[in-house]
Write an enzyme that holds these catalytic residues in place. Structure first.
Site, mmCIF file in Angstrom:
data_model
loop_
_atom_site.group_PDB
_atom_site.id
_atom_site.type_symbol
_atom_site.label_atom_id
_atom_site.label_comp_id
_atom_site.label_asym_id
_atom_site.label_seq_id
_atom_site.Cartn_x
_atom_site.Cartn_y
_atom_site.Cartn_z
ATOM 1 C CE LYS A 195 -4.139 1.808 0.187
ATOM 2 N NZ LYS A 195 -5.162 1.660 -0.873
ATOM 3 C CG ASP A 227 -6.745 -0.688 -2.952
ATOM 4 O OD1 ASP A 227 -5.624 -0.946 -3.426
ATOM 5 O OD2 ASP A 227 -7.226 0.467 -2.967
ATOM 6 C CG ASP A 251 -4.762 -12.785 8.530
ATOM 7 O OD1 ASP A 251 -4.827 -14.023 8.572
ATOM 8 O OD2 ASP A 251 -5.567 -12.027 9.114
HETATM 9 C C1 IPM Z 1 -3.802 -17.294 10.162
HETATM 10 C C2 IPM Z 1 -4.730 -16.941 11.276
HETATM 11 C C3 IPM Z 1 -3.942 -16.280 12.404
HETATM 12 C C4 IPM Z 1 -3.317 -15.024 11.835
HETATM 13 C C5 IPM Z 1 -4.773 -15.978 13.674
HETATM 14 C C6 IPM Z 1 -5.466 -17.210 14.186
HETATM 15 C C7 IPM Z 1 -3.936 -15.353 14.743
HETATM 16 O O1 IPM Z 1 -5.770 -16.130 10.821
HETATM 17 O O2 IPM Z 1 -2.896 -18.119 10.376
HETATM 18 O O3 IPM Z 1 -3.984 -16.760 9.069
HETATM 19 O O4 IPM Z 1 -3.961 -13.960 11.834
HETATM 20 O O5 IPM Z 1 -2.182 -15.095 11.388
HETATM 21 MG MG MG Z 2 -5.760 -15.808 8.750
#
Ligand code: IPM
Ligand code: MG
Length: 367
Positions: A195, A227, A251
């Protein structure tokens, strides 16, 4: 030459134990045929560890992991432990500390939609004809997840909370090298997602990626704002090869990628530390899907993600590439021949719907 390896098995909660049982049977089979041994110890983690010891990551579990070459992880979490204080919850109290403790900065999350399974994807068929194969490389121990300062305080009587998105150049360099190296083994196209039109950490991210690109002249590097990447992933997933991004963006995008592949129960993941001189790294390997408490114990969960996580472990931490390939081929054949757990079944005539154990059996029979 026969090698002796050591792994720690953390099956965890929900469907973890039942899919892990299938992966362990596959491991026993490849040990026999490929001529190596893997000593394994099983330990408690997550909710199961909370119930037994009061903590999601008991010291004996951590010590067992320290003695191993790799961790084969199931899944943690469930409604039973959702209301505990954050640091005692299965996810934040076990998963994040394990990543940080072992310096597992490189998270590889393949998003593969096999041609035979495109109809299981929620994306319009004409957009994913022929399936796709995307590798998401997510930075896992930096950024806003771990940056300081972090926390809550009051300003003029009002609660204020903050997190810090911070990257050192060296942290970006090492994840960039992992991503470029992965791209070298594939179609040699790397997309860096940031970003940089808003965030200072993203400007450094982009600069650093451009610098590291000089070490990999064969790889074509491009950039996209996060995005836009979220949109393009749905619009033309087939145009992606390797995608590299920081922790929080990774994530989110990796969940999107898993969803559009239509087969969350099929996707493995690897979280790796620094490679040793043999090109092997300590790693933690787990299915991309969660603990799925709603179907836990019913014997219907798809064990493939756990089995393919084992294959990644064999390849990246134990250097047993032939065994990894044998497992991956057996899984591909199993799918090709129509075996389907409920999550990927669509009722087509050539499909045989099976439960967790029978799916494991089918893979085992094709090894
Ligand atoms: C992932 C999960 C974790 C993260 C959580 C459970 C802390 O969503 O492994 O993607 O955010 O990394
Ligand atoms: Mg995750």
């Amino acid at each position: 030459m026969s090698h002796k390896h050591r792994i720690t098995i953390l099956a965890g909660d929900g469907i973890g134990p039942e899919v892990m049982a299938e992966a362990v049977r596959i491991l026993a089979a490849v040990e026999c045929t490929c001529g190596f041994t893997v000593a394994r110890t099983e330990h408690l983690v997550g909710g199961a560890a909370i119930d037994a010891t009061g903590h999601p990551l008991p010291p004996e579990t951590l010590q067992a992991c320290e003695k191993a070459d790799a961790i084969l992880f199931g899944s943690v979490g469930g409604p039973k432990w959702e209301n505990l204080p954050p640091d005692l919850q299965p996810e934040r109290g076990a998963l994040l500390p394990l990543r940080k403790h072992f310096g597992l900065f490189a998270n590889l999350r393949p998003g593969i939609c096999l041609p035979a399974l495109t109809h299981a994807s929620p994306v319009k068929q004409e957009l994913i004809a022929g399936g796709f194969d995307v590798l998401c490389v997510r930075e896992l121990t930096g950024g806003v997840y771990f940056g300081a300062p972090k926390g809550r305080h009051e300003e003029n009587g009002e609660p204020v909370a903050l997190d810090t998105m911070i990257y050192k150049k060296s942290e970006i360099e090492r994840i960039a090298r992992v991503a470029f190296t992965a791209a070298m083994g594939r179609k040699k196209r790397l997309l860096s997602v940031d970003k940089a039109n808003v965030l200072a950490s993203s400007v450094l991210w982009r600069e650093t990626l451009i610098e590291i690109a000089r070490e990999f002249p064969e790889v074509e590097l491009s950039h996209m704002y996060v995005d836009n990447a979220a949109m393009q992933l749905i619009r033309r997933p087939g145009s992606f090869d390797v995608l590299v991004t920081e922790n929080l963006f990774g994530d989110i995008l990796s969940d999107e990628l898993a969803m559009i592949s239509g087969s969350l129960g099929m996707l493995p993941s690897a979280s790796l530390g620094t490679c040793n001189s043999n090109g092997l790294a300590f790693g933690m390997y787990e299915p991309s899907g969660g603990s799925a408490p709603d179907i836990a114990g019913l014997g219907v969960a798809n064990p493939v993600a756990q089995i393919l996580s084992l294959a990644m472990l064999l390849r990246f931490s134990l250097g047993e590439g032939a065994a990894a390939e044998a497992i991956e081929n057996a899984v591909a054949l199993t799918i090709q021949e129509g075996f389907r757990t409920a999550d990927i079944a669509t009722g087509l005539p050539h499909e045989t719907q099976v439960g967790t154990r029978a799916m494991g059996e089918a893979v085992l029979a094709r090894l």
